[in-house]
Design a protein around this motif. Structure first.
Motif, PDB file in Angstrom:
ATOM      1  N   ASN A 121      -0.051   4.395   1.740  1.00  6.58           N
ATOM      2  CA  ASN A 121      -0.548   4.621   0.387  1.00  6.58           C
ATOM      3  C   ASN A 121      -0.296   3.432  -0.537  1.00  6.58           C
ATOM      4  O   ASN A 121      -0.302   3.586  -1.764  1.00  6.58           O
ATOM      5  N   LEU A 122      -0.073   2.257   0.051  1.00  5.82           N
ATOM      6  CA  LEU A 122       0.210   1.074  -0.753  1.00  5.82           C
ATOM      7  C   LEU A 122      -0.919   0.752  -1.724  1.00  5.82           C
ATOM      8  O   LEU A 122      -0.680   0.249  -2.827  1.00  5.82           O
ATOM      9  N   HIS A 123      -2.131   1.048  -1.317  1.00  4.43           N
ATOM     10  CA  HIS A 123      -3.281   0.717  -2.160  1.00  4.43           C
ATOM     11  C   HIS A 123      -3.303   1.532  -3.455  1.00  4.43           C
ATOM     12  O   HIS A 123      -4.060   1.215  -4.374  1.00  4.43           O
ATOM     13  N   ARG A 124      -2.489   2.567  -3.532  1.00  2.88           N
ATOM     14  CA  ARG A 124      -2.461   3.421  -4.719  1.00  2.88           C
ATOM     15  C   ARG A 124      -1.454   2.945  -5.769  1.00  2.88           C
ATOM     16  O   ARG A 124      -1.314   3.579  -6.814  1.00  2.88           O
ATOM     17  N   LEU A 125      -0.719   1.856  -5.497  1.00  6.90           N
ATOM     18  CA  LEU A 125       0.363   1.420  -6.382  1.00  6.90           C
ATOM     19  C   LEU A 125      -0.081   0.370  -7.391  1.00  6.90           C
ATOM     20  O   LEU A 125       0.752  -0.199  -8.092  1.00  6.90           O
ATOM     21  N   GLY A 126      -1.366   0.085  -7.463  1.00  9.46           N
ATOM     22  CA  GLY A 126      -1.903  -0.739  -8.540  1.00  9.46           C
ATOM     23  C   GLY A 126      -1.627  -2.221  -8.448  1.00  9.46           C
ATOM     24  O   GLY A 126      -1.685  -2.926  -9.460  1.00  9.46           O
ATOM     25  N   GLN A 127      -1.337  -2.726  -7.241  1.00 12.67           N
ATOM     26  CA  GLN A 127      -1.077  -4.156  -7.094  1.00 12.67           C
ATOM     27  C   GLN A 127      -2.397  -4.915  -6.914  1.00 12.67           C
ATOM     28  O   GLN A 127      -3.414  -4.346  -6.513  1.00 12.67           O
ATOM     29  N   PRO A 128      -2.411  -6.218  -7.226  1.00  8.72           N
ATOM     30  CA  PRO A 128      -3.650  -6.995  -7.093  1.00  8.72           C
ATOM     31  C   PRO A 128      -4.232  -6.913  -5.679  1.00  8.72           C
ATOM     32  O   PRO A 128      -3.501  -7.059  -4.690  1.00  8.72           O
TER      33      PRO A 128
END
Length: 442
Positions: free
Chosen positions: A112-119
């Motif tokens: 779910n890393l893509h959900r943490l708002g990183q570039p």
């Protein structure tokens, strides 16, 4: 002050090997970030996100092992070698189970890393590095269980030399794998992760060999191999002492890691600048911690014999030493902070932003030094349950909202993020001091 001179000497004697080890950690942290930072700003920003995010899990597991120090220290003061061996065995089992549970949570977060708002441009670098760091959690756990055995038995040098040797391997591995020297592939951030993972396995293997294969561990082997005796309550005691310390370090680290995530919301340059400030701040943290951890050893031994006056004298003596180092570290940041930060990147935008954060970096040193001192003092008493509540209130209830408010509604951006550290650290320091004084009241 004469009554403190002996205390200063005993703490300094224990702290010096720890300081060398922490200095080695600082050196490898600086080397990692300098090498990665000069490789690319994207690599530095990705390392900042993963390292700060994973610090929550790593410090949770390491903190769980710290509950062993006062237990083993009290047993060592009473000469209970067999019980020390049983404590080590129980410590390995309890901490391994805890680490597996935490690692499982981190594996779930990976998807779910893509959900943490990183570039978005950082995700191809973040994902492989994340998995490599995840793979190193169990070796860190096993090493730190046996490091606490060594610390509790008044030997702070052994883990230090192991860490220093592994750090040298780590730095050399960075040189080979980040840039592709000596005919090896150029792996960038992934190469840095592989090098760190190798160093962690070296640490674990070396300290296991010392405990099981040398005369240093021989007095404790019989207790380690003895048939489990559930009536002695060792499992419950290790878990009950380790869990609050683990949660204390988890909440503290979560506050800083949450700050890194918020820095990523601003952009990759801000995230890279935040990493520079974070690794610079570790210079102070590691020095303060080496003294605080050393102070907890004689304090736990005094607790084992019920000497409350010695417990207080040890705590205040350690605090005096930490305050003295805090002044030196603050002066170093104030006078040479721009030169230190210039080491980490060749990107002018990153360096110029990082330099603007020197003032809040200096401001939070007092709170950091004080909370480290009395958190370790409280840990040495084995009255550790208040640490859980203090950390939750200071870092989660107060710290994270303060970080968000100063960064975004107040419009201070990254400056506000770093400035907020002063608030939560000072609140924690006052509460740790209060509960330590209450725990050692006659």
């Amino acid at each position: 002050m004469k009554k403190y001179f002996a205390t200063y000497r005993s703490i300094a004697k224990l702290a010096f090997p720890l300081f060398l080890g922490q200095l080695g950690n600082i050196a490898v942290g600086f080397a990692d970030n300098i090498m990665v930072g000069h490789y690319s700003t994207e690599a530095l920003a990705s390392a900042s996100f993963v390292n700060n995010f994973f610090n929550i899990a790593i410090f949770a597991c390491v903190g769980f092992t710290y509950g062993l120090t006062p237990i083993i220290g009290a047993m060592y003061a009473r000469g209970e070698t067999d019980r020390i061996g049983r404590a080590v065995r129980v410590g390995i089992w309890v901490n391994t189970l805890f680490t597996i549970a935490v690692a499982s949570i981190m594996l779930g977060i990976y998807f779910n890393l893509h959900r943490l708002g990183q570039p978005d441009e950082l995700m191809p670098l973040i994902r492989p590095y994340y998995l490599i760091v995840l793979s190193g959690m169990l070796p860190v756990c096993i090493f730190n269980v046996l490091a606490q055995w060594s610390f509790g038995c008044n030997d702070t040098a052994l883990p230090t030399w192991i860490v220093l040797a592994a750090n040298a391997v780590n730095i050399f591995g960075n040189y080979l794998l980040i840039y592709g020297n000596w005919g090896l592939p150029e792996l960038g951030l992934t190469g840095a992760g592989i090098s760190t993972l190798t160093a962690r396995f070296i640490c674990m293997g070396a300290i296991l060999w010392v405990f099981f294969g040398t005369r240093r561990g021989a007095p404790y082997i019989a207790g380690f191999r003895a048939k489990a005796d559930r009536s002695d309550g060792m499992f419950r005691r290790v878990a009950a002492t380790g869990f609050p310390v683990s949660m204390q370090m988890t909440f503290e680290t979560a506050s800083f890691s949450g700050s890194a995530i918020m820095a990523g919301w601003i952009g990759a340059v801000s995230l890279a600048a935040f990493q520079i400030v974070a690794i610079s701040g570790m210079l102070g943290f590691c020095i303060y911690y080496s003294i605080g951890a050393a102070m907890a050893i004689p304090l736990s031994q005094a607790a084992g014999t019920g000497d409350r006056a010695a417990m207080r004298r040890t705590a205040w003596g350690g605090y005096h030493l930490i305050l003295a180092t805090m002044v030196l570290v603050s002066a170093l940041f104030a006078l040479g902070g721009s030169h230190i930060m210039g080491l980490f990147s060749s990107d002018p935008a990153v360096i110029s932003l990082a330099v603007t954060l020197i003032v809040p970096l200096v401001l939070y040193q007092f709170g950091d030094a004080t909370q480290i001192s009395f958190a370790n003092a409280l840990r040495g008493t084995s009255h550790v349950m208040p640490m859980l509540y203090i950390a939750f209130v200071s870092y989660i209830v107060i710290g994270l909202p303060c970080t968000y408010l100063l960064a975004f509604p107040a419009g201070l951006g990254l400056y506000g993020i770093v400035l907020s550290f002063s608030v939560c650290l000072l609140v924690a320091a006052v509460l740790y001091l209060y509960f330590f004084l209450r725990a050692t009241r006659k």
